[in-house]
Design a protein around this motif. Structure first.
Motif, PDB file in Angstrom:
ATOM      1  N   LEU A  79      64.668  18.943  61.631  1.00  0.00           N
ATOM      2  CA  LEU A  79      63.495  19.127  62.480  1.00  0.00           C
ATOM      3  C   LEU A  79      62.843  20.482  62.226  1.00  0.00           C
ATOM      4  CD1 LEU A  79      64.867  17.623  65.817  1.00  0.00           C
ATOM      5  CD2 LEU A  79      63.261  16.566  64.218  1.00  0.00           C
ATOM      6  N   ARG A  80      63.645  21.497  61.962  1.00  0.00           N
ATOM      7  CA  ARG A  80      63.096  22.838  61.717  1.00  0.00           C
ATOM      8  C   ARG A  80      62.356  22.910  60.375  1.00  0.00           C
ATOM      9  NH1 ARG A  80      64.809  26.623  65.305  1.00  0.00           N
ATOM     10  NH2 ARG A  80      66.492  25.980  66.701  1.00  0.00           N
ATOM     11  N   LEU A  81      62.841  22.203  59.397  1.00  0.00           N
ATOM     12  CA  LEU A  81      62.256  22.331  58.058  1.00  0.00           C
ATOM     13  C   LEU A  81      61.236  21.259  57.714  1.00  0.00           C
ATOM     14  CD1 LEU A  81      65.398  23.323  55.931  1.00  0.00           C
ATOM     15  CD2 LEU A  81      63.834  24.785  57.223  1.00  0.00           C
ATOM     16  N   PHE A  82      61.264  20.117  58.422  1.00  0.00           N
ATOM     17  CA  PHE A  82      60.407  19.006  57.993  1.00  0.00           C
ATOM     18  C   PHE A  82      59.527  18.414  59.087  1.00  0.00           C
ATOM     19  CE2 PHE A  82      63.710  19.100  54.768  1.00  0.00           C
ATOM     20  CZ  PHE A  82      62.997  18.900  53.594  1.00  0.00           C
ATOM     21  N   SER A  83      59.763  18.745  60.334  1.00  0.00           N
ATOM     22  CA  SER A  83      58.949  18.124  61.384  1.00  0.00           C
ATOM     23  C   SER A  83      57.825  19.053  61.819  1.00  0.00           C
ATOM     24  CB  SER A  83      59.827  17.771  62.598  1.00  0.00           C
ATOM     25  OG  SER A  83      60.080  18.921  63.379  1.00  0.00           O
ATOM     26  N   ARG A  84      56.860  18.496  62.525  1.00  0.00           N
ATOM     27  CA  ARG A  84      55.718  19.265  62.985  1.00  0.00           C
ATOM     28  C   ARG A  84      55.927  19.836  64.395  1.00  0.00           C
ATOM     29  NH1 ARG A  84      51.492  18.664  59.607  1.00  0.00           N
ATOM     30  NH2 ARG A  84      50.023  19.468  61.175  1.00  0.00           N
ATOM     31  N   GLN A  85      57.079  19.588  64.976  1.00  0.00           N
ATOM     32  CA  GLN A  85      57.316  20.103  66.318  1.00  0.00           C
ATOM     33  C   GLN A  85      57.536  21.621  66.278  1.00  0.00           C
ATOM     34  OE1 GLN A  85      60.956  18.042  67.518  1.00  0.00           O
ATOM     35  NE2 GLN A  85      62.114  19.926  67.270  1.00  0.00           N
ATOM     36  N   PRO A  86      57.103  22.352  67.311  1.00  0.00           N
ATOM     37  CA  PRO A  86      57.272  23.810  67.330  1.00  0.00           C
ATOM     38  C   PRO A  86      58.754  24.192  67.294  1.00  0.00           C
ATOM     39  CG  PRO A  86      55.722  23.095  69.016  1.00  0.00           C
ATOM     40  CD  PRO A  86      56.367  21.860  68.489  1.00  0.00           C
ATOM     41  N   VAL A  87      59.042  25.330  66.658  1.00  0.00           N
ATOM     42  CA  VAL A  87      60.432  25.788  66.546  1.00  0.00           C
ATOM     43  C   VAL A  87      60.660  27.127  67.242  1.00  0.00           C
ATOM     44  CG1 VAL A  87      60.861  24.549  64.393  1.00  0.00           C
ATOM     45  CG2 VAL A  87      59.946  26.895  64.319  1.00  0.00           C
ATOM     46  N   LEU A  88      59.598  27.745  67.782  1.00  0.00           N
ATOM     47  CA  LEU A  88      59.729  29.072  68.384  1.00  0.00           C
ATOM     48  C   LEU A  88      59.966  28.955  69.882  1.00  0.00           C
ATOM     49  CD1 LEU A  88      56.750  30.886  66.602  1.00  0.00           C
ATOM     50  CD2 LEU A  88      59.175  30.938  65.970  1.00  0.00           C
ATOM     51  N   ASP A  89      61.013  29.649  70.370  1.00  0.00           N
ATOM     52  CA  ASP A  89      61.189  29.723  71.815  1.00  0.00           C
ATOM     53  C   ASP A  89      60.436  30.944  72.351  1.00  0.00           C
ATOM     54  OD1 ASP A  89      62.771  31.998  71.328  1.00  0.00           O
ATOM     55  OD2 ASP A  89      64.625  30.850  71.359  1.00  0.00           O
ATOM     56  N   ARG A  90      60.394  31.080  73.658  1.00  0.00           N
ATOM     57  CA  ARG A  90      59.594  32.137  74.263  1.00  0.00           C
ATOM     58  C   ARG A  90      60.082  33.527  73.858  1.00  0.00           C
ATOM     59  NH1 ARG A  90      54.781  31.342  75.955  1.00  0.00           N
ATOM     60  NH2 ARG A  90      54.952  32.732  77.761  1.00  0.00           N
ATOM     61  N   ALA A  91      61.400  33.711  73.784  1.00  0.00           N
ATOM     62  CA  ALA A  91      61.929  35.024  73.416  1.00  0.00           C
ATOM     63  C   ALA A  91      61.522  35.398  71.995  1.00  0.00           C
ATOM     64  CB  ALA A  91      63.448  35.030  73.558  1.00  0.00           C
ATOM     65  N   LEU A  92      61.535  34.422  71.106  1.00  0.00           N
ATOM     66  CA  LEU A  92      61.174  34.703  69.718  1.00  0.00           C
ATOM     67  C   LEU A  92      59.658  34.949  69.586  1.00  0.00           C
ATOM     68  CD1 LEU A  92      62.425  35.061  66.987  1.00  0.00           C
ATOM     69  CD2 LEU A  92      62.181  32.618  66.567  1.00  0.00           C
ATOM     70  N   GLU A  93      58.886  34.274  70.382  1.00  0.00           N
ATOM     71  CA  GLU A  93      57.444  34.516  70.357  1.00  0.00           C
ATOM     72  C   GLU A  93      57.139  35.984  70.677  1.00  0.00           C
ATOM     73  OE1 GLU A  93      55.578  31.832  73.018  1.00  0.00           O
ATOM     74  OE2 GLU A  93      56.000  30.034  71.823  1.00  0.00           O
TER      75      GLU A  93
END
Length: 371
Positions: free
Chosen positions: A265-279
């Motif tokens: 999911l992280r490498l191939f899907s279009r769903q967001p991967v960033l959580d609020r802390a990382l943002e």
């Protein structure tokens, strides 16, 4: 000989011995009863257990395969029960006789059975059976020094299997638990068995360390064939022609096979991967930084990582962690993982572009700053 002592008498005996600071042991109350009269009482239906009459004097010696010469004073060993009142065989009797009848030559077991050994040796000798070589292993303990037990939440092999721990990981960890195996890497069972030497086993309790098991788990997954891991990949966002390359890329970073799905999911899907802390952590890099990266990766003349990295450093004016860390975080939403160049090469171009556009939007002036 038959023993007719009630459970109440034995409980009271243990309590008196405990208060006096003595170890609990049977006092031989029924040892002197007439055998004929005892047999008549049993035939009449009176409840009784059968005890093994131990030597009354001297010492009992044997050579332990792990602990060397062992000696027990006969006076310290009470007469154990070998048959319960219901007619069933007690562990001490059934265990020893079963081993003898199966031709077992060596018995390796926990040190909590050490005191059973002189009794079982006497039993087997009385029965005319061969006595195996006994070796007693140190107990495995938890962080508090208590022996592992289900009551204290210690995992069993079944639990570890359900968690996805590989058999090779369990075998390699157990082989080294209290045993300094010379080989550092993951070894097959045959090699572990061939290298086993009972004289190297520790005589002190050894601590179960889940972090060490996790280490061997990572090695086992890293060494697993792609076909072995493929069934664990259940999401369908990875193109068929990239599945094998994807698994080979991420498997050194797996702790469980089903983590393939998260990486997919992280490498191939279009769903967001960033959580609020990382943002929040990405905002100081600025939108222009991510926009520049997106443009360079879109138009890069080469897929070779070294010259591409040099281009990225020149264009952004950043090197090392100042470049690589926010780029990795923007692409994968993580601080760790496979080599960044390999990730960039494997990710579809539209997914890379989308991730960097999302990071640029987050880092843009006026973006939501609520953490």
């Amino acid at each position: 000989y038959y023993c007719f002592c009630s459970t109440e008498r034995l409980a009271a005996l243990r309590e008196r011995q405990k208060k006096a600071g003595h170890p609990p042991r049977y006092d031989g109350c029924c040892a002197g009863l007439d055998p004929v009269r005892s047999a008549e009482r049993v035939a009449a239906g009176e409840s009784a257990v059968l005890r093994l009459r131990m030597p009354a004097e001297g010492s009992l010696r044997f050579t332990d395969a792990v602990r060397g010469e062992q000696s027990f004073q006969a006076a310290d060993l009470d007469d154990p029960i070998i048959q319960r009142a219901d007619g069933s065989a007690a562990f001490l009797f059934a265990n020893a006789l079963d081993d003898a009848l199966m031709g077992i030559t060596h018995v390796l077991r926990g040190e909590d059975h050490l005191s059973n050994t002189p009794r079982q040796i006497v039993l087997l000798e009385r029965l005319g059976q061969s006595v195996p070589v006994y070796g007693h292993l140190s107990l495995v303990v938890d962080d508090q020094g208590a022996p592992l037990s289900k009551r204290r939440g210690a995992p069993g092999v079944g639990t570890l299997r359900d968690e996805g721990v590989e058999p090779a990981a369990i075998a390699n960890y157990l082989a080294r638990l209290g045993n300094p195996v010379p080989a550092d890497g993951l070894e097959p069972l045959d090699a572990l068995a061939a290298d086993f030497d009972v004289t190297r086993l520790s005589r002190r309790p050894v601590r179960f360390d889940r972090r060490q098991l996790d280490y061997w788990q990572s090695l086992a997954l890293a060494a697993a064939p792609v076909a072995r891991l493929r069934p664990a990949l259940r999401v369908d966002c990875v193109p068929d022609d990239r599945v094998a390359a994807f698994i080979r890329l991420v498997q050194p970073n797996l702790r469980r096979a089903d983590e393939l799905n998260d990486w997919a999911l992280r490498l191939f899907s279009r769903q967001p991967v960033l959580d609020r802390a990382l943002e929040v952590r990405l905002r100081p890099s600025g939108a222009a930084f991510f926009e520049t990266l997106a443009g360079l990766l879109e138009s890069a003349a080469t897929a070779d990582w070294k010259p591409l990295r040099a281009e990225l450093e020149t264009a952004t004016g950043r090197r090392g962690g100042a470049l690589m860390k926010p780029l990795r975080q923007a692409l994968t939403g993580l601080d760790h993982g496979p080599a960044l160049g390999d990730i960039i090469h494997l990710m579809p171009a539209d997914i890379r572009r989308l991730r960097l556009q999302q990071a640029a939007a987050i880092a843009a002036p006026g973006a939501d700053t609520d953490a």
